[in-house]
Motif scaffolding. Structure first.
Motif, PDB file in Angstrom:
ATOM      1  N   LYS A  80       0.870  -1.360  -0.034  1.00  0.00           N
ATOM      2  CA  LYS A  80       0.226   0.012   0.094  1.00  0.00           C
ATOM      3  C   LYS A  80       0.814   1.376  -0.088  1.00  0.00           C
ATOM      4  N   LEU A  81       0.401   2.398  -0.893  1.00  0.00           N
ATOM      5  CA  LEU A  81       1.080   3.543  -0.563  1.00  0.00           C
ATOM      6  C   LEU A  81       0.118   4.475  -0.864  1.00  0.00           C
ATOM      7  N   THR A  82       0.245   5.713  -0.291  1.00  0.00           N
ATOM      8  CA  THR A  82      -0.788   6.567  -0.178  1.00  0.00           C
ATOM      9  C   THR A  82       0.111   7.979  -0.978  1.00  0.00           C
ATOM     10  N   ILE A  83      -0.774   8.862  -1.661  1.00  0.00           N
ATOM     11  CA  ILE A  83      -0.409   9.935  -2.241  1.00  0.00           C
ATOM     12  C   ILE A  83      -1.121  11.161  -1.943  1.00  0.00           C
ATOM     13  N   ALA A 119       2.042   2.044  -9.513  1.00  0.00           N
ATOM     14  CA  ALA A 119       1.077   1.553  -8.540  1.00  0.00           C
ATOM     15  C   ALA A 119      -0.273   1.852  -9.256  1.00  0.00           C
ATOM     16  N   ARG A 120      -1.427   0.902  -8.674  1.00  0.00           N
ATOM     17  CA  ARG A 120      -2.780   1.145  -9.245  1.00  0.00           C
ATOM     18  C   ARG A 120      -3.535   1.195  -7.920  1.00  0.00           C
ATOM     19  N   ASP A 121      -5.075   1.644  -8.264  1.00  0.00           N
ATOM     20  CA  ASP A 121      -5.880   1.522  -7.249  1.00  0.00           C
ATOM     21  C   ASP A 121      -6.644   0.025  -7.266  1.00  0.00           C
ATOM     22  N   LEU A 122      -7.522   0.062  -6.271  1.00  0.00           N
ATOM     23  CA  LEU A 122      -7.920  -1.373  -5.991  1.00  0.00           C
ATOM     24  C   LEU A 122      -8.669  -2.061  -7.045  1.00  0.00           C
ATOM     25  N   PHE A 123      -9.188  -1.251  -8.086  1.00  0.00           N
ATOM     26  CA  PHE A 123      -9.856  -1.834  -9.134  1.00  0.00           C
ATOM     27  C   PHE A 123      -8.844  -2.709 -10.097  1.00  0.00           C
ATOM     28  N   VAL A 124      -7.757  -2.731  -9.920  1.00  0.00           N
ATOM     29  CA  VAL A 124      -6.644  -3.461 -10.530  1.00  0.00           C
ATOM     30  C   VAL A 124      -6.938  -4.836 -10.050  1.00  0.00           C
ATOM     31  N   PHE A 125      -7.540  -5.186  -8.914  1.00  0.00           N
ATOM     32  CA  PHE A 125      -7.611  -6.621  -8.408  1.00  0.00           C
ATOM     33  C   PHE A 125      -8.841  -6.975  -8.774  1.00  0.00           C
ATOM     34  N   MET A 126      -9.777  -6.184  -9.440  1.00  0.00           N
ATOM     35  CA  MET A 126     -10.997  -6.824 -10.080  1.00  0.00           C
ATOM     36  C   MET A 126     -11.032  -6.843 -11.678  1.00  0.00           C
ATOM     37  N   MET A 127     -10.144  -6.531 -12.451  1.00  0.00           N
ATOM     38  CA  MET A 127     -10.035  -6.117 -13.795  1.00  0.00           C
ATOM     39  C   MET A 127     -10.010  -7.626 -14.362  1.00  0.00           C
ATOM     40  N   ASP A 128      -9.239  -8.450 -14.173  1.00  0.00           N
ATOM     41  CA  ASP A 128      -8.878  -9.543 -14.998  1.00  0.00           C
ATOM     42  C   ASP A 128      -9.458 -11.088 -14.670  1.00  0.00           C
ATOM     43  N   LYS A 129     -10.134 -10.841 -13.368  1.00  0.00           N
ATOM     44  CA  LYS A 129     -10.871 -11.958 -12.831  1.00  0.00           C
ATOM     45  C   LYS A 129     -12.410 -12.003 -13.077  1.00  0.00           C
ATOM     46  N   PRO A 130     -12.738 -13.108 -13.557  1.00  0.00           N
ATOM     47  CA  PRO A 130     -14.057 -13.106 -13.909  1.00  0.00           C
ATOM     48  C   PRO A 130     -14.996 -13.464 -12.651  1.00  0.00           C
ATOM     49  N   TYR A 131     -16.294 -12.872 -12.735  1.00  0.00           N
ATOM     50  CA  TYR A 131     -17.043 -12.926 -11.445  1.00  0.00           C
ATOM     51  C   TYR A 131     -17.789 -14.242 -11.696  1.00  0.00           C
ATOM     52  N   THR A 132     -17.753 -15.189 -10.536  1.00  0.00           N
ATOM     53  CA  THR A 132     -18.271 -16.549 -10.748  1.00  0.00           C
ATOM     54  C   THR A 132     -19.170 -16.886  -9.766  1.00  0.00           C
ATOM     55  N   ARG A 133     -19.692 -15.744  -8.862  1.00  0.00           N
ATOM     56  CA  ARG A 133     -20.552 -15.929  -7.821  1.00  0.00           C
ATOM     57  C   ARG A 133     -21.977 -16.134  -8.211  1.00  0.00           C
ATOM     58  N   GLU A 134     -22.941 -16.213  -7.497  1.00  0.00           N
ATOM     59  CA  GLU A 134     -24.455 -16.037  -7.660  1.00  0.00           C
ATOM     60  C   GLU A 134     -24.722 -14.524  -8.317  1.00  0.00           C
ATOM     61  N   GLY A 151     -10.073 -10.845  -4.012  1.00  0.00           N
ATOM     62  CA  GLY A 151      -8.797 -11.313  -3.289  1.00  0.00           C
ATOM     63  C   GLY A 151      -7.995  -9.910  -3.134  1.00  0.00           C
ATOM     64  N   LEU A 152      -8.671  -8.680  -2.461  1.00  0.00           N
ATOM     65  CA  LEU A 152      -8.070  -7.614  -2.068  1.00  0.00           C
ATOM     66  C   LEU A 152      -7.065  -7.839  -1.278  1.00  0.00           C
ATOM     67  N   PRO A 153      -5.855  -6.939  -1.211  1.00  0.00           N
ATOM     68  CA  PRO A 153      -4.938  -6.911   0.017  1.00  0.00           C
ATOM     69  C   PRO A 153      -5.303  -6.872   1.111  1.00  0.00           C
ATOM     70  N   SER A 154      -4.667  -7.551   2.280  1.00  0.00           N
ATOM     71  CA  SER A 154      -5.405  -7.428   3.414  1.00  0.00           C
ATOM     72  C   SER A 154      -5.088  -5.782   4.131  1.00  0.00           C
ATOM     73  N   GLY A 155      -6.234  -5.664   4.738  1.00  0.00           N
ATOM     74  CA  GLY A 155      -6.299  -4.268   5.290  1.00  0.00           C
ATOM     75  C   GLY A 155      -6.890  -3.312   4.381  1.00  0.00           C
ATOM     76  N   SER A 156      -7.330  -3.638   3.104  1.00  0.00           N
ATOM     77  CA  SER A 156      -7.938  -2.722   2.371  1.00  0.00           C
ATOM     78  C   SER A 156      -9.165  -2.561   2.635  1.00  0.00           C
TER      79      SER A 156
END
Length: 162
Positions: A80-83, A119-134, A151-156
């Motif tokens: 994590k980094l903050t700006i 560095a990217r925001d949290l959306f980078v963790f959702m871009m390439d993963k297909p949604y498989t739930r209900e 699968g966001l980083p811990s503490g986010s």
């Protein structure tokens, strides 16, 4: 060339942006304009067309003293980094939060004078993963399931409004 009156020029002097600052906090280290060699912040997205927001920063730090040795890993992927941005207004620095980002890449060439980071925001963790739930439920429930699956980083922290 557009001709403008002297009165217009005088009125624009109040609109000129004062000196700006960038401060990057990565772990327990804080980098300021004396450390930063280059900096770029890219933002895009259009919720009307369905394009998710995309925030990305790229910066390089002075490595003339070799403190970012490529053989010693000081940084971790997804760290994590903050700006924040600061502006000198009447002799006082006013700070504005630019965002929270997560380290995606860094490169320190063996003979390089700079260490480069992306560095990217949290959306980078959702871009390439297909949604498989209900796929039923309220929009809030769907969003919460997608966030849990990302699968966001811990503490986010992600807040989903009702």
């Amino acid at each position: 060339m557009i001709r403008v009156s002297d009165a217009w020029r005088t009125s624009q002097l109040d609109l000129i942006v004062p000196e700006g600052f960038v401060e990057i906090t990565l772990g327990n280290k804080v980098f300021t304009k004396t450390d930063i060699v280059s900096y770029m912040h890219e933002q895009s997205g259009c919720l009307l067309s369905g394009e998710l927001p995309n925030n990305k920063v790229e910066f390089s730090l002075d490595n003339s003293d070799g403190r970012y040795n490529p053989n010693i890993v000081d940084f971790e992927e997804n760290q994590k980094l903050t700006i924040r941005y600061g502006f000198d207004i009447d002799g006082k620095t006013e700070w504005i939060k630019a965002g929270t980002f997560y380290l995606t890449e860094w490169n320190t060439p063996a003979n390089g004078m700079e260490a480069m980071f992306s560095a990217r925001d949290l959306f980078v963790f959702m871009m390439d993963k297909p949604y498989t739930r209900e796929r039923t439920g309220t929009l809030k429930q769907l969003a919460e399931r997608a966030i849990a699956e990302a699968g966001l980083p811990s503490g986010s922290v992600v807040y989903v409004h009702n």
